[in-house]
Design a protein around this motif. Sequence first.
Motif, mmCIF file in Angstrom:
data_model
loop_
_atom_site.group_PDB
_atom_site.id
_atom_site.type_symbol
_atom_site.label_atom_id
_atom_site.label_comp_id
_atom_site.label_asym_id
_atom_site.label_seq_id
_atom_site.Cartn_x
_atom_site.Cartn_y
_atom_site.Cartn_z
ATOM 1 N N ARG A 68 38.080 40.128 35.941
ATOM 2 C CA ARG A 68 37.187 39.075 35.444
ATOM 3 C C ARG A 68 37.980 37.900 34.870
ATOM 4 O O ARG A 68 37.714 36.743 35.206
ATOM 5 C CB ARG A 68 36.274 39.671 34.348
ATOM 6 C CG ARG A 68 35.284 38.669 33.748
ATOM 7 C CD ARG A 68 34.146 38.431 34.705
ATOM 8 N NE ARG A 68 33.242 37.394 34.216
ATOM 9 C CZ ARG A 68 33.295 36.114 34.588
ATOM 10 N NH1 ARG A 68 34.237 35.716 35.437
ATOM 11 N NH2 ARG A 68 32.445 35.225 34.120
ATOM 12 N N TYR A 69 38.949 38.198 34.008
ATOM 13 C CA TYR A 69 39.576 37.117 33.246
ATOM 14 C C TYR A 69 40.899 36.652 33.843
ATOM 15 O O TYR A 69 41.457 35.671 33.400
ATOM 16 C CB TYR A 69 39.757 37.560 31.794
ATOM 17 C CG TYR A 69 38.428 37.885 31.150
ATOM 18 C CD1 TYR A 69 37.485 36.879 30.946
ATOM 19 C CD2 TYR A 69 38.093 39.182 30.782
ATOM 20 C CE1 TYR A 69 36.245 37.169 30.384
ATOM 21 C CE2 TYR A 69 36.872 39.475 30.226
ATOM 22 C CZ TYR A 69 35.947 38.467 30.038
ATOM 23 O OH TYR A 69 34.720 38.748 29.498
ATOM 24 N N ARG A 118 36.852 43.559 25.679
ATOM 25 C CA ARG A 118 37.067 42.428 24.759
ATOM 26 C C ARG A 118 37.060 42.896 23.311
ATOM 27 O O ARG A 118 37.833 42.420 22.480
ATOM 28 C CB ARG A 118 35.977 41.383 24.983
ATOM 29 C CG ARG A 118 36.156 40.596 26.273
ATOM 30 C CD ARG A 118 34.943 39.740 26.539
ATOM 31 N NE ARG A 118 34.718 38.774 25.486
ATOM 32 C CZ ARG A 118 33.569 38.135 25.261
ATOM 33 N NH1 ARG A 118 32.529 38.372 26.063
ATOM 34 N NH2 ARG A 118 33.451 37.268 24.282
ATOM 35 N N GLU A 162 36.620 34.638 25.559
ATOM 36 C CA GLU A 162 36.894 34.796 26.990
ATOM 37 C C GLU A 162 37.983 33.841 27.465
ATOM 38 O O GLU A 162 38.870 34.217 28.240
ATOM 39 C CB GLU A 162 35.603 34.575 27.782
ATOM 40 C CG GLU A 162 34.593 35.692 27.584
ATOM 41 C CD GLU A 162 33.381 35.522 28.471
ATOM 42 O OE1 GLU A 162 32.925 34.377 28.660
ATOM 43 O OE2 GLU A 162 32.879 36.531 28.979
ATOM 44 N N ASP A 163 37.910 32.595 27.023
ATOM 45 C CA ASP A 163 38.932 31.624 27.454
ATOM 46 C C ASP A 163 40.311 32.019 26.942
ATOM 47 O O ASP A 163 41.323 31.875 27.639
ATOM 48 C CB ASP A 163 38.559 30.228 26.946
ATOM 49 C CG ASP A 163 37.344 29.678 27.675
ATOM 50 O OD1 ASP A 163 37.092 30.140 28.821
ATOM 51 O OD2 ASP A 163 36.633 28.833 27.116
ATOM 52 N N ARG A 169 41.565 34.768 29.041
ATOM 53 C CA ARG A 169 42.057 34.249 30.327
ATOM 54 C C ARG A 169 43.470 33.671 30.167
ATOM 55 O O ARG A 169 44.351 33.900 30.997
ATOM 56 C CB ARG A 169 41.113 33.156 30.845
ATOM 57 C CG ARG A 169 39.814 33.693 31.413
ATOM 58 C CD ARG A 169 39.049 32.613 32.167
ATOM 59 N NE ARG A 169 37.746 33.125 32.587
ATOM 60 C CZ ARG A 169 36.624 32.980 31.904
ATOM 61 N NH1 ARG A 169 36.631 32.310 30.755
ATOM 62 N NH2 ARG A 169 35.488 33.491 32.342
#
Lengths: 184, 388
Positions: free
Chosen positions: A132-133, A161, B7-8, B11
Motif C-alpha cells: 500500500r505505502y 500503522r 500515511e504520507d 510512504r
Amino acid sequence: MGRGADADDLSRLLVEGYGRAYRTAYLIMRDPGDAEDAVQEAFLRVWRFRDALPEGDGVQPWLYRVLVNTCYSQLRREVPRRDRSAGDAALETLPTRGPSPEAQAASSATAAVVMDALDDLPDHLRVPAVLRYWTGLSEKEIAVAIRRRPGTVKSRLHEARRRLAADPRIQAFEETSLEGEVAQ
Amino acid sequence: MTDLMDEDRLRHLLSEAADAAPAPGRAAEDLLASLTDGDAVAEHPVVAPLRRRVTPRFVGVAAAVVLVVALIGVTLASGNDHPVRTASTGLASPPTTIPATGGAGAGGTTGGSIGGSTGAASADSPQLSESLGTDAKAAAPQLPIAVADAGSSIPAAAAPLTDSAKVVKTGSLDLQVRRGGFGVTVDSITTKAVGLGGYVADSTTTASGDSPSGTVTVRVPSTSFDKLLVELRKLGKVESVTQKGTEVSAQYTDLQARLSAQTATRDRLNVVLSKATTVPDILSVQDRITQVQTEIEQLQGQLRLLDDQTSMGTLAVSVAEPGAKLPVLTNPSDRTVRSAFREARNRFGNGVEAVIAWSGGALAVLLVGLIALVIARLFWTRFRRYLL
C-alpha cells in the motif's frame, strides 16, 4: 494487455517494473539477496504463465500477487535456516550484491530504523503495508494480490500503522528528526 | 504522537528504506534475456531448488499413501479370511448347498453354527432342488467352506464325516396358499410328515374372517428332513424358508462321559454300602448314592433329549391364505428361557466380535481420511502460495 500477452509487451513490462518489484520484495524480505531471488522467481513464473495474464487494470495486482506468493514461499524456506529477527546483524551481513556502501551510508539511519520496525511486523501485516505505502496498490488491488477481502486488507493496514506508530524505534527516530528540523 | 502512523510519513519512510536497496544493475535485462532464450525456463537456476525442496515431501506423501493402501489391503484380506477362520474352529454346522432350479449353476448357500447362525432363503432366492434331500450327516458338519456347485458340494477336505455326528435340524417355512386351500394344505403337511415317518408335534390354527392361517410343527426323522422341506415347498408360494443345523456331538459326548463316570461312582458306592455296618455310615452312603442317581437320571434325560432332537428334525410350517398375516414362527428348539439366555449370550458375543471386526475397517477409513486431509492441506497450501 490482454490474455496471452505478447512476449515483447511482457518483456517491457517486466523490465520497467523490475526496480519497483525488487524494492517491494526487499521490504518484504528485508534482505537484498532474497529479494533478488524472489523477483527472479516471480518473473520466471509470470513468464511461464503469461497466457494467464489478465486484461487491463488487473495486470498490476496479478504481478504483485505472483511476487507476494513468491516472497511467502521464500520466507517459508528462509526462516528455518536464518534468524530473521537478527536485526542489525542481518544488515551487517548483507551480501555483496546488495546496495553499495555509499548508498547504505546515505540512508542507513532511516533504512535501519524502518527495516527494524518492518522486521517486527508479522508477514500478514508487513506485506499489505508495503504494497500500500510503497508499491502504491489500492486496497482492492492488495486484496487481489494477497487473496484476502478488502475489509481484511483495511484492518491489516490499520493494525500495521498502529504498530509502527507504537514502535519505540520509530518514535525515537521521529523525535530526533523533529528536533533536527527545529534546530535547522 | 497519534495512535496511527501518518500515511504520507509512512510512504516516505518506506521509500527511504527501499532506496537503500537499489536494484542490481541490468538484472532485469539479464533475467529477461534468459527467459526469452529458448529453454530458459528449464535451465533457470531458480526453478531447481523449488523442485528439489518439493520432491522429498511428495516422496513422503507417496509413501504414506502406499502405506495406507497396504493397510487397507491387509484389512480386506483379513476380512475375507473371517468365514474360513470361523469354520475352522469346528463350530460350523452343515452348510447346505442350494443349487438353482434344475440342478445347474450355482445357488445360494446356507449354514449355521452352534452360536445360532441361521441360513435363510427368501422367496426370491433360487428354488430348492431335490438335492436338499441329502442326508443331514452327509452334509458335512465340518465343511469349512460352503461351495456353490451342487455337483461338488462336499469336497475331499470334508471327508472325515462320521455317522457319529449329532446334528439338531430345525427349520421354518412360510407358505402362502390359494384362497380356500388352507385346510387342504394343512392336511397335506400332516400326510407328508406321517408318510416320512414323522408326526405333527404342534398345530395352531387361526380363522379370522375369510383368511385363515395357522402353524403346523412337524417332526420327521432327520434323514427325511430335507426331503420333507422340498415337498412342502410345493404346497404353496414360499414367503421365506429357514434352516438351521446345530452340531451337538461334543455336548453329546460330554454327557455320555459324565454319565459313565457317575454310573461308575454309583457302582462303587453300592459296594461301599454293602460293606457298611453302622447306621450312620449306611445313611451317609445312601444319601450320596441318591445324589449320584439323581445326576445320572438328569444326564440320561439330557441324552434322551439330544437323541430325540438329533434323530428327529423339527420343521415349523406357517400357512396362510391371501390377506391373512403369516403367524410369527418361533424356532422350536429355542423355546425355553434357558435357551433364550444362551442365545442372547451368544449374540452378545457375536455383536462384540462384529464391533471389533468393524473397528478395523473404521480405523482404515479414519487413516485414509487423515492422510487425505493432510494431502489436501498440503496441496491447498501449495495451491494458495504457488498458483498464479
